[in-house]
Enzyme design. Structure first.
Site, PDB file in Angstrom:
ATOM      1  N   GLU A   1      -4.312   3.259  12.345  1.00 23.47           N
ATOM      2  CA  GLU A   1      -4.895   3.965  11.213  1.00 23.47           C
ATOM      3  C   GLU A   1      -6.300   4.479  11.537  1.00 23.47           C
ATOM      4  O   GLU A   1      -7.157   4.593  10.648  1.00 23.47           O
ATOM      5  CB  GLU A   1      -4.917   3.050   9.989  1.00 23.47           C
ATOM      6  CG  GLU A   1      -3.520   2.650   9.533  1.00 23.47           C
ATOM      7  CD  GLU A   1      -3.519   1.666   8.369  1.00 23.47           C
ATOM      8  OE1 GLU A   1      -4.530   1.599   7.649  1.00 23.47           O
ATOM      9  OE2 GLU A   1      -2.500   0.968   8.191  1.00 23.47           O
TER      10      GLU A   1
ATOM     11  N   SER B   1      -8.212   2.724  -4.701  1.00 26.98           N
ATOM     12  CA  SER B   1      -9.095   1.585  -4.441  1.00 26.98           C
ATOM     13  C   SER B   1      -9.077   1.234  -2.962  1.00 26.98           C
ATOM     14  O   SER B   1      -8.118   1.545  -2.248  1.00 26.98           O
ATOM     15  CB  SER B   1      -8.665   0.369  -5.271  1.00 26.98           C
ATOM     16  OG  SER B   1      -7.376  -0.061  -4.894  1.00 26.98           O
ATOM     17  N   HIS B   2     -10.149   0.601  -2.514  1.00 25.86           N
ATOM     18  CA  HIS B   2     -10.263   0.131  -1.127  1.00 25.86           C
ATOM     19  C   HIS B   2     -10.824  -1.288  -1.152  1.00 25.86           C
ATOM     20  O   HIS B   2     -11.852  -1.578  -0.545  1.00 25.86           O
ATOM     21  CB  HIS B   2     -11.162   1.078  -0.326  1.00 25.86           C
ATOM     22  CG  HIS B   2     -10.552   1.496   0.970  1.00 25.86           C
ATOM     23  ND1 HIS B   2     -11.188   1.358   2.178  1.00 25.86           N
ATOM     24  CD2 HIS B   2      -9.343   2.040   1.258  1.00 25.86           C
ATOM     25  CE1 HIS B   2     -10.412   1.809   3.151  1.00 25.86           C
ATOM     26  NE2 HIS B   2      -9.287   2.227   2.621  1.00 25.86           N
TER      27      HIS B   2
ATOM     28  N   HIS C   1       0.822  -1.210   0.000  1.00 22.36           N
ATOM     29  CA  HIS C   1       0.000   0.000   0.000  1.00 22.36           C
ATOM     30  C   HIS C   1       0.856   1.259   0.000  1.00 22.36           C
ATOM     31  O   HIS C   1       0.522   2.243  -0.667  1.00 22.36           O
ATOM     32  CB  HIS C   1      -0.908  -0.005   1.234  1.00 22.36           C
ATOM     33  CG  HIS C   1      -1.845   1.156   1.309  1.00 22.36           C
ATOM     34  ND1 HIS C   1      -3.153   1.095   0.887  1.00 22.36           N
ATOM     35  CD2 HIS C   1      -1.666   2.426   1.760  1.00 22.36           C
ATOM     36  CE1 HIS C   1      -3.732   2.260   1.062  1.00 22.36           C
ATOM     37  NE2 HIS C   1      -2.850   3.083   1.596  1.00 22.36           N
TER      38      HIS C   1
ATOM     39  N   ASP D   1      -2.717  13.891   5.718  1.00 23.33           N
ATOM     40  CA  ASP D   1      -3.759  13.110   6.382  1.00 23.33           C
ATOM     41  C   ASP D   1      -3.190  11.789   6.878  1.00 23.33           C
ATOM     42  O   ASP D   1      -2.171  11.316   6.399  1.00 23.33           O
ATOM     43  CB  ASP D   1      -4.940  12.866   5.440  1.00 23.33           C
ATOM     44  CG  ASP D   1      -4.646  11.773   4.423  1.00 23.33           C
ATOM     45  OD1 ASP D   1      -3.693  11.957   3.640  1.00 23.33           O
ATOM     46  OD2 ASP D   1      -5.340  10.757   4.428  1.00 23.33           O
TER      47      ASP D   1
END
Length: 365
Positions: free
Chosen positions: A333, A108-109, A61, A289
């Protein structure tokens, strides 16, 4: 706050593999052997915080280790006259007119949505919106191309531990709509495609468009002497190992459910306004972020971009629950969080803005 040494210098290959699996690092044996050689040369053992931090940075990732060469060959070198900032930041910034720019982010997730479709899709929206905000832009629209197995797929043909496409479809659509509605950003475009090739792993793409004045552009970097302020949601155990989980092959095992983050759009909405107000007042020198890897990635990437290091006080981080280890705080996270770099003289005014919006903010380094 205690840290623990992990003995890898004298570990054999079987023990290295067991350490990686036991700590949730998702590192290959070759990568563990590389770490063993490095710390042997340093004549010391790594701490749990160090190993977890490296695992985040080396995850699929975060570093695109499988696709990096393809991206560099075909994508990264593309130049266009409207490009202002592309590839190098959390979102692409392109010229709109003389005074304005538009910001676009797309990702994408898939793994989170395949395990917990509602939460996975909702936090996908939350993350892509944060990418646009941290460039200094106001998000205005969402786009969601989605790919699933056939909704009438026979249960007798469904592989073991794989969730039915209809269950995934209903959860993903609900997660996207609920999160977007609660932060007031509409889904303006998208598509849905069904094919048996997506039975084993759905594809959930999320995109966000924002608009901004060119003068409001913020960079994801911190410079020497600046204060690092954590703003937004509290830190918990949700989402730990999210990026390392995204680097492994899905098996359908429910043990990965805790790797899916928990979205909180009710916190995101005032957080978004507080950041845009602070940025408009020129109180923010840089921001990033909290996505994959949490603090470990946000701090490292901001400081690397600014050519400096940082001293972080994890004990100052506001927690959802007591008892988190140092490494858990470092790689959590948990959603709706930003790291802001600010000049020391602007810290009090920045904190006042977030207090006005009833959003947590604390200087951590």
């Amino acid at each position: 706050m205690r840290r623990f040494e992990v003995g890898i210098r004298d570990a054999n290959d079987e023990e290295l593999t067991r350490i990686s699996e036991g700590m949730g690092l998702s590192l290959s044996l070759e990568e563990m052997q590389r770490l063993k050689r490095y710390f042997a040369a340093k004549e010391r053992e790594p701490t749990d915080v160090e190993l977890q931090s490296i695992a985040q940075a080396w995850s699929e990732h975060c570093c695109y280790k499988s696709s990096k060469n393809v991206l560099q060959k075909f994508i990264f070198g593309i130049e266009a006259p409207q490009n202002m900032l592309v590839i190098k930041e959390d979102a692409g910034v392109l010229e709109f007119d003389k005074d304005h720019a538009y910001v676009f982010a797309f990702e994408s997730h898939n793994h989170p949505s395949a395990i917990e479709p509602y939460g996975g899709a909702a936090t996908g929206i939350g993350g892509i919106v944060r990418d646009v905000i941290c460039m200094g832009a106001q998000p205005i629209a969402l786009i969601d191309p989605l790919f699933f197995g056939p909704l009438d797929y026979g249960y007798d043909k469904l592989p073991a531990e794989v969730k039915h496409p209809r269950f995934l479809f209903n959860g993903v659509v609900a997660g996207i709509s609920d999160y977007g509605n609660r932060i007031g950003i509409p889904t303006c475009a998208g598509m849905v495609y069904f094919d048996e090739g997506y039975v084993g792993n759905c594809v959930v793409n999320v995109g966000c468009v924002g608009i901004m004045k060119k003068a409001d552009l913020s960079r994801s970097m911190a410079k020497q002497g600046e204060v690092l302020v954590l703003v937004g949601g509290k830190t918990g155990r949700d989402g730990i190992h999210g990026v390392t989980f995204a680097s492994v092959e899905l098996t359908g095992e429910e043990e990965f459910r805790s790797a899916v983050q928990l979205g909180d759009p009710i916190t995101k909405e005032p957080l978004m306004h507080a950041i845009l107000e602070a940025n408009g007042k020129r109180l923010i020198s840089g921001m990033k972020d909290f996505g994959g890897g949490g603090l470990s990635c946000a701090v490292n990437e901001m400081c690397h971009a600014g050519g400096c290091g940082a001293e972080i006080h994890l004990e100052r981080v506001k927690l959802k629950e007591e008892g988190l280890s140092a490494w858990e705080i470092w790689v959590s996270e948990s959603q709706e969080r930003f790291l802001i770099a600010v000049e020391p003289d602007n810290v009090d005014e920045l904190l006042a803005v977030f207090d006005k919006w009833d959003v947590d903010a604390v200087a951590i380094g």
